[in-house]
Design an enzyme around this catalytic site. Sequence first.
Site, short mmCIF file in Angstrom:
data_model
loop_
_atom_site.label_atom_id
_atom_site.label_comp_id
_atom_site.label_asym_id
_atom_site.label_seq_id
_atom_site.Cartn_x
_atom_site.Cartn_y
_atom_site.Cartn_z
CE1 TYR A 71 9.30 -5.72 6.37
CE2 TYR A 71 10.44 -4.26 8.16
CZ TYR A 71 9.90 -4.62 6.94
OH TYR A 71 10.61 -3.67 6.03
CE LYS B 162 13.79 2.40 8.11
NZ LYS B 162 12.55 2.37 8.65
#
Length: 311
Positions: free
Chosen positions: A292, A189
């Site tokens: 995460y 990303k």
Amino acid sequence: MTTPATTLISPACRDALEQWLAGLAALQGAAENTVTAYRGDVVEFLAFMTHHFGGPQGLGALAEISTGDMRAWMAATRATGTGARSLARKLSAVKSFYTWLAERQGFEPTAVLSARSPKFQKKLPRPLAEDAARAVIETVEFQSTTDWVAARDVAVVTLLYGCGLRISEALGLTGADAPLPAVLRITGKGGKERIVPVLPAARAAVDRYLRLCPHPQERAAPLFRGVRGGALNARLIRSAMAQARAQLGLPASATPHALRHSFATHLLEAGGDLRAIQELLGHASLSTTQAYTAVDTAHLMDVYNRAHPKA
């Protein structure tokens, strides 16, 4: 890109929006999906202001938007059933656009930038247990009656779990990446590059797929192919995972992306360094990695007590 909502926006606003989006893609390396989402969010906002004020608003009128106008838009958006998380994302896109626009038009964007994002509880990732992750990979192999398709699907999910790749990153590999080296250079990303070690099991799975694949491997072509030879659609991997999930009795959270969660969580549980895991995942912020991998306070304190020289 023209949509019904776009036609409600003045040409000047449409041009400014496209310039901003082009800058995000070219200068900040924003992914195509991010650009598409931001375009939709800002178009919705500008279309609302058209209805709110009774006509298309030029760039000058946008500078006059007040705190009350922002509240009206947020209330109307929530009334459509939009959740707090989605509204927060839309507001973030609008603020980013306004920051860019204000710099170029020379107005004060305080009314927009001071709008408070709705509070919401961040969802913790739900990784699979180690035995469940292994069972998924083994079960995916039996979801197709075509040997090379089964080998392909196994290779993809093995890369997701064994290397912590996003599904878009795995499907973005090309023939030039084969045979897989000991380490891969992945562009994630925002154009952020990272180096990812490739486990022998992942290399072996990809090698088996390549031996069975009926389509010729070309350096510029996708590594993973669909039945007709085109690029493999991520939907097919999600479908294979869904079938395996149903067969194993796993929850709906057992998706391809959950394998990436599992990669990080299992490394951390085995004593992996949080900073190293951050690099492997390609996260810009350590706090993102903590969320995460569902790190709890007790584990962090244990790492601190074992590692800090003054602990």
